[in-house]
Design a protein around this motif. Sequence first.
Motif, PDB file in Angstrom:
ATOM      1  N   HIS A  81       3.089 -11.079   9.839  1.00  0.00           N
ATOM      2  CA  HIS A  81       1.697 -11.489   9.656  1.00  0.00           C
ATOM      3  C   HIS A  81       1.569 -12.774   8.841  1.00  0.00           C
ATOM      4  O   HIS A  81       0.498 -13.084   8.341  1.00  0.00           O
ATOM      5  CB  HIS A  81       0.909 -10.358   8.995  1.00  0.00           C
ATOM      6  CG  HIS A  81       0.814  -9.122   9.842  1.00  0.00           C
ATOM      7  ND1 HIS A  81       0.054  -9.058  10.991  1.00  0.00           N
ATOM      8  CD2 HIS A  81       1.411  -7.904   9.721  1.00  0.00           C
ATOM      9  CE1 HIS A  81       0.164  -7.857  11.526  1.00  0.00           C
ATOM     10  NE2 HIS A  81       0.989  -7.137  10.787  1.00  0.00           N
ATOM     11  N   ASN A 121      -6.493   1.219  -1.561  1.00  0.00           N
ATOM     12  CA  ASN A 121      -5.953   0.228  -0.632  1.00  0.00           C
ATOM     13  C   ASN A 121      -7.057  -0.670  -0.076  1.00  0.00           C
ATOM     14  O   ASN A 121      -6.970  -1.903  -0.146  1.00  0.00           O
ATOM     15  CB  ASN A 121      -5.213   0.922   0.515  1.00  0.00           C
ATOM     16  CG  ASN A 121      -3.961   1.652   0.039  1.00  0.00           C
ATOM     17  OD1 ASN A 121      -3.369   1.293  -0.972  1.00  0.00           O
ATOM     18  ND2 ASN A 121      -3.567   2.690   0.758  1.00  0.00           N
ATOM     19  N   GLU A 125       0.823  -1.213   0.000  1.00  0.00           N
ATOM     20  CA  GLU A 125       0.000   0.000   0.000  1.00  0.00           C
ATOM     21  C   GLU A 125       0.860   1.268   0.000  1.00  0.00           C
ATOM     22  O   GLU A 125       1.892   1.328   0.656  1.00  0.00           O
ATOM     23  CB  GLU A 125      -0.913   0.019   1.239  1.00  0.00           C
ATOM     24  CG  GLU A 125      -1.856  -1.165   1.315  1.00  0.00           C
ATOM     25  CD  GLU A 125      -2.783  -1.098   2.526  1.00  0.00           C
ATOM     26  OE1 GLU A 125      -2.713  -0.090   3.266  1.00  0.00           O
ATOM     27  OE2 GLU A 125      -3.557  -2.047   2.737  1.00  0.00           O
ATOM     28  N   LYS A 163      11.112  -2.901   5.365  1.00  0.00           N
ATOM     29  CA  LYS A 163       9.915  -2.744   6.196  1.00  0.00           C
ATOM     30  C   LYS A 163       8.763  -3.613   5.684  1.00  0.00           C
ATOM     31  O   LYS A 163       7.986  -4.167   6.468  1.00  0.00           O
ATOM     32  CB  LYS A 163       9.498  -1.271   6.236  1.00  0.00           C
ATOM     33  CG  LYS A 163      10.443  -0.387   7.037  1.00  0.00           C
ATOM     34  CD  LYS A 163      10.004   1.073   7.025  1.00  0.00           C
ATOM     35  CE  LYS A 163      10.952   1.931   7.855  1.00  0.00           C
ATOM     36  NZ  LYS A 163      10.591   3.367   7.806  1.00  0.00           N
ATOM     37  N   TYR A 202       0.270   5.531   0.636  1.00  0.00           N
ATOM     38  CA  TYR A 202      -0.758   6.438   1.163  1.00  0.00           C
ATOM     39  C   TYR A 202      -1.002   7.642   0.255  1.00  0.00           C
ATOM     40  O   TYR A 202      -2.033   8.299   0.358  1.00  0.00           O
ATOM     41  CB  TYR A 202      -0.454   6.890   2.587  1.00  0.00           C
ATOM     42  CG  TYR A 202       0.821   7.664   2.820  1.00  0.00           C
ATOM     43  CD1 TYR A 202       0.972   8.980   2.405  1.00  0.00           C
ATOM     44  CD2 TYR A 202       1.874   7.080   3.528  1.00  0.00           C
ATOM     45  CE1 TYR A 202       2.134   9.690   2.650  1.00  0.00           C
ATOM     46  CE2 TYR A 202       3.039   7.785   3.793  1.00  0.00           C
ATOM     47  CZ  TYR A 202       3.173   9.081   3.354  1.00  0.00           C
ATOM     48  OH  TYR A 202       4.323   9.781   3.600  1.00  0.00           O
ATOM     49  N   PRO A 251      -3.199  -8.364   7.538  1.00  0.00           N
ATOM     50  CA  PRO A 251      -3.201  -6.929   7.839  1.00  0.00           C
ATOM     51  C   PRO A 251      -1.810  -6.325   7.674  1.00  0.00           C
ATOM     52  O   PRO A 251      -0.813  -7.033   7.625  1.00  0.00           O
ATOM     53  CB  PRO A 251      -3.639  -6.888   9.306  1.00  0.00           C
ATOM     54  CG  PRO A 251      -3.148  -8.187   9.868  1.00  0.00           C
ATOM     55  CD  PRO A 251      -3.283  -9.190   8.757  1.00  0.00           C
ATOM     56  N   THR A 252      -1.756  -5.027   7.566  1.00  0.00           N
ATOM     57  CA  THR A 252      -0.478  -4.312   7.549  1.00  0.00           C
ATOM     58  C   THR A 252      -0.673  -2.947   8.174  1.00  0.00           C
ATOM     59  O   THR A 252      -1.737  -2.341   8.030  1.00  0.00           O
ATOM     60  CB  THR A 252       0.088  -4.169   6.129  1.00  0.00           C
ATOM     61  OG1 THR A 252       1.324  -3.441   6.188  1.00  0.00           O
ATOM     62  CG2 THR A 252      -0.870  -3.415   5.223  1.00  0.00           C
ATOM     63  N   THR A 253       0.343  -2.488   8.870  1.00  0.00           N
ATOM     64  CA  THR A 253       0.318  -1.131   9.417  1.00  0.00           C
ATOM     65  C   THR A 253       1.300  -0.228   8.677  1.00  0.00           C
ATOM     66  O   THR A 253       1.510   0.908   9.074  1.00  0.00           O
ATOM     67  CB  THR A 253       0.680  -1.154  10.917  1.00  0.00           C
ATOM     68  OG1 THR A 253       1.969  -1.766  11.073  1.00  0.00           O
ATOM     69  CG2 THR A 253      -0.352  -1.933  11.715  1.00  0.00           C
ATOM     70  N   TYR A 254       1.887  -0.753   7.592  1.00  0.00           N
ATOM     71  CA  TYR A 254       2.898   0.002   6.863  1.00  0.00           C
ATOM     72  C   TYR A 254       2.366   0.440   5.509  1.00  0.00           C
ATOM     73  O   TYR A 254       1.982  -0.385   4.688  1.00  0.00           O
ATOM     74  CB  TYR A 254       4.162  -0.834   6.669  1.00  0.00           C
ATOM     75  CG  TYR A 254       5.240  -0.146   5.859  1.00  0.00           C
ATOM     76  CD1 TYR A 254       5.709   1.119   6.227  1.00  0.00           C
ATOM     77  CD2 TYR A 254       5.783  -0.751   4.736  1.00  0.00           C
ATOM     78  CE1 TYR A 254       6.688   1.753   5.499  1.00  0.00           C
ATOM     79  CE2 TYR A 254       6.783  -0.124   3.993  1.00  0.00           C
ATOM     80  CZ  TYR A 254       7.223   1.128   4.386  1.00  0.00           C
ATOM     81  OH  TYR A 254       8.204   1.767   3.654  1.00  0.00           O
ATOM     82  N   GLN A 255       2.333   1.739   5.289  1.00  0.00           N
ATOM     83  CA  GLN A 255       2.001   2.299   3.990  1.00  0.00           C
ATOM     84  C   GLN A 255       3.207   3.080   3.477  1.00  0.00           C
ATOM     85  O   GLN A 255       3.769   3.920   4.185  1.00  0.00           O
ATOM     86  CB  GLN A 255       0.776   3.209   4.076  1.00  0.00           C
ATOM     87  CG  GLN A 255      -0.521   2.452   4.368  1.00  0.00           C
ATOM     88  CD  GLN A 255      -1.735   3.357   4.304  1.00  0.00           C
ATOM     89  OE1 GLN A 255      -1.649   4.559   4.534  1.00  0.00           O
ATOM     90  NE2 GLN A 255      -2.883   2.768   4.001  1.00  0.00           N
ATOM     91  N   GLN A 269       6.878  -6.654   7.791  1.00  0.00           N
ATOM     92  CA  GLN A 269       5.428  -6.739   7.950  1.00  0.00           C
ATOM     93  C   GLN A 269       4.891  -8.073   7.446  1.00  0.00           C
ATOM     94  O   GLN A 269       4.062  -8.720   8.096  1.00  0.00           O
ATOM     95  CB  GLN A 269       4.753  -5.601   7.179  1.00  0.00           C
ATOM     96  CG  GLN A 269       4.875  -4.248   7.839  1.00  0.00           C
ATOM     97  CD  GLN A 269       3.869  -4.070   8.972  1.00  0.00           C
ATOM     98  OE1 GLN A 269       2.678  -4.231   8.792  1.00  0.00           O
ATOM     99  NE2 GLN A 269       4.377  -3.750  10.152  1.00  0.00           N
TER     100      GLN A 269
END
Length: 280
Positions: free
Chosen positions: A191, A140, A129, A183, A131, A157-161, A187
Amino acid sequence: MSDAITFWLGCNVLRHGDIIHACVDILRRLDVDAKVVGGPDYCCGTTKDSNVVAAAGMAKRTAQNLIDTQRDRVVAWCPSCHVHMSDVISRAHDTTFGLSHFTELLYERRDRLAPLLEHAVPMRVMVHEHYGFDRNVAVNAMARELLAMVPGVSVAPTTYQVPGYMCAPFAGMPKALQDIAAKTLDQARAHQAQALVTIFHQCYREMLGLDSDGHLPVYNFIQLIARSMGIDYEDEYKQWKAAGKDAKRVLGPERVATVGEALVDRALVPELARRPYRAG
């Protein structure tokens, strides 16, 4: 919601024939009447940003060519074309069409798409993804939902954009691309993702080096949707990327001669040899 569109590929149509053909087949299966346009006459002009006169001329020509298709809606495949049309060209020229991204069109027609996804693709994936483009179109979340519709696909899931709206601008910044890839791998491993799936073809080109080097399989999301629909085109670019510096041998002398050996040496071979991440 009109089913008559102009499907705008932009100028970069030579590398990913499998994805383009799959997109056109998907449109046909969805009963979308698509006039497909692309090549130099449909370049948005970003390739000539350093030359304002040339870029302006290309933008004007492309805007007029799209108007001449006489379709109320243009659906862009390339994120840079979409951004340039939205932020620059449409402010300088009286465009007479609405603009969407291909992901957006698929999402709008997801109820029609769902019954066509007949074949299981057992795989846990993480979506790559950015941003930047997501501020224009929420691709996304759309891509995650579309992938989750594919039988067998589990979306991690991912917390990195990633910054920006695609990976291509980082090609000339190897340390930045290395950081993005590291990074992303962290990720994916956190996951338990079995593959990375890109939304944009430019990101696919840059991240595919992770696949070539054995870190993580990489796909474009269209490839997985097409596979579930029984649409199968050979991904030649993946073969070229795996060959790296030896790509001219894989391309073959006839194709190299058609493109031009100087251009292949100057532009394509360095791109295919480029890797976003090296461990250690």
